[in-house]
Design a protein around this motif. Structure first.
Motif, short mmCIF file in Angstrom:
data_model
loop_
_atom_site.label_atom_id
_atom_site.label_comp_id
_atom_site.label_asym_id
_atom_site.label_seq_id
_atom_site.Cartn_x
_atom_site.Cartn_y
_atom_site.Cartn_z
N UNK A 177 35.29 43.96 30.23
CA UNK A 177 36.45 43.47 29.47
C UNK A 177 37.57 42.94 30.37
N UNK A 178 37.64 43.43 31.60
CA UNK A 178 38.67 42.90 32.50
C UNK A 178 38.30 41.49 32.96
N UNK A 181 39.26 38.78 30.40
CA UNK A 181 40.65 38.44 30.11
C UNK A 181 41.07 37.13 30.75
N UNK A 182 40.99 37.03 32.07
CA UNK A 182 41.46 35.80 32.70
C UNK A 182 40.48 35.27 33.75
N UNK A 221 41.51 46.54 39.69
CA UNK A 221 41.56 46.12 38.28
C UNK A 221 40.47 46.80 37.45
#
Lengths: 254, 148
Positions: A177-178, A181-182, A221
């Motif tokens: 999921x990290x 994100x970007x 992260x």
């Protein structure tokens, strides 16, 4: 006479394999026609020994030749056919239909978090970019002793054995999921491949890789959600490998 | 034949100097998380289960606790560790989802401001709390208010 005996002796192999009807719902996208991806149903008559990849082949070869997906070895080694099957990242060639609930439709779509190119094909370049960034090759400046090979004890080899299994299929990174994100995060696969060299006794570049991963977009992260470990078709303990890299960075040495 | 490559051809990225905030933020989350488990469950156990349990909770109970230096330090630790832990979590979520730079700066500024205000107010309350306000009925106050 002879044929009678033959028939009595053994039924033909494929009679023993039960067949069933399965509905595959594939997320199709043709960039030249479609604005948005669309779900398309296919009803297929399949055998109990068939995999999701066989079902995709049946669609491509018998129903719609325009279906696009990657596969090379078809035996779980090359890592080409990672895709999202019933919401989970798997290799189509390692997922038996009978292990899924075939009374329900089977949903197949491309990996998330990487740019969709066509049908089940995504652009893998962002994934390989972060793989390249961790410098996944042996760095050794010294000459090996006696000019032969660099020796390593079985214990030293076992230290990083788990992370040598990676086939770069992107199932882990595209389940993170990290990473969704970007797309700036290195992702589990890159860290796994850094782990493979950081803990290799023959390698001298551990500090370089740890510096790279000790970055704003590096190992910190990771939120330890274990999606990567669940997704890995090779059973690599990905989250554990990331945690070991974190600890190595905190210690300042592998 | 052995070939030795002097230095890797790929460019070497070296971390710039200074404090590595992401690393320390991560360590803070782990350490404060462990301490908070003890602090929070201790807090809940003492407030809700010990003695008369939840029925004992009133102004006098809170006044009594906040006059005790042990609970003052306990509550201060709870306040600071939990608020900064939560704020840092909100900051990472903002980093994940606020793609627009301005939105990110505004959100993180708001998180910082809220955290600082709450920390100052909370600490002020813990250390300046008057458990025996003048002119209050004695049955609402802690026992030591009337004794002295």
């Amino acid at each position: 006479m002879a044929s009678d005996v033959l028939e009595k002796k053994g039924p033909r192999a494929h009679d023993a394999v039960p067949t069933f009807t399965v509905t595959m719902i594939v997320r199709r996208f043709d960039p030249e026609v479609d604005e948005e991806p669309r779900w398309v149903d296919y009803d297929l008559e399949m055998h109990g020994t068939d995999r999701v990849l066989d079902a995709l082949h049946k669609i491509k070869w018998e129903i719609d030749g325009s279906l696009a997906f990657r596969r090379s070895c078809a035996h779980g080694v090359c890592g080409s056919d990672a895709m999202r099957i019933n919401g989970r990242n798997r290799l189509a060639c390692k997922t038996l239909l009978k292990d899924l609930d075939v009374s329900q439709p089977i949903y197949v779509e491309a990996l998330k978090g990487l740019p969709l190119e066509k049908d089940l094909i995504v652009d893998m370049e962002p994934f390989f970019d972060s793989f390249r960034d961790v410098q996944p090759f042996l760095m050794a400046s010294s000459k090996p002793k006696d000019g032969k090979e660099r020796l390593q004890s079985p214990e030293e080899r076992a230290r990083f054995d788990d992370t040598t299994k990676c086939i770069l299929c992107a199932a882990c990174t595209s389940s993170c999921p990290v990473f969704w994100t970007d797309g700036q995060y290195f992702g589990p696969a890159a860290i796994v491949n850094a782990h493979r060299f950081i803990f290799d006794s023959r390698d001298e570049g551990a500090q370089v890789r740890m510096d790279i991963l000790n970055d704003k977009e590096g190992v910190w992260r990771c939120r330890t959600t274990f999606n990567c470990t669940d997704a890995c078709p090779r059973g690599i303990q990905v989250t554990q490998a990331i945690a070991e890299v974190k600890q190595a960075i905190m210690r300042g040495k592998p | 034949m052995t070939t030795t490559i002097e230095s890797p051809r790929a460019p070497r990225t070296v971390r710039r100097g200074g404090v590595n905030w992401e690393k320390w933020g991560w360590i803070y989350m782990r350490v404060s998380g462990v301490v908070l488990v003890v602090l929070i469950f201790g807090h809940l156990f003492v407030n809700l289960m010990l003695g008369d349990g939840v029925k004992a909770l009133d102004f006098a109970f809170v006044g009594g606790k906040l006059s005790n230096p042990f609970w003052q330090i306990w509550d201060t630790l709870l306040l600071w560790l939990a608020l900064i832990h939560g704020a840092n979590g909100m900051r990472t979520i903002t980093n994940d989802y606020a793609h627009n730079r301005l939105v990110g700066v505004v959100l993180k500024g708001a998180i910082l401001a809220a955290t600082v205000v709450l920390l100052i107010l909370g600490t002020l309350v813990i250390y300046t709390f008057d458990p025996c306000p003048a002119g209050s009925p004695a049955d609402l106050l802690a026992s030591f208010c009337t004794a002295g």
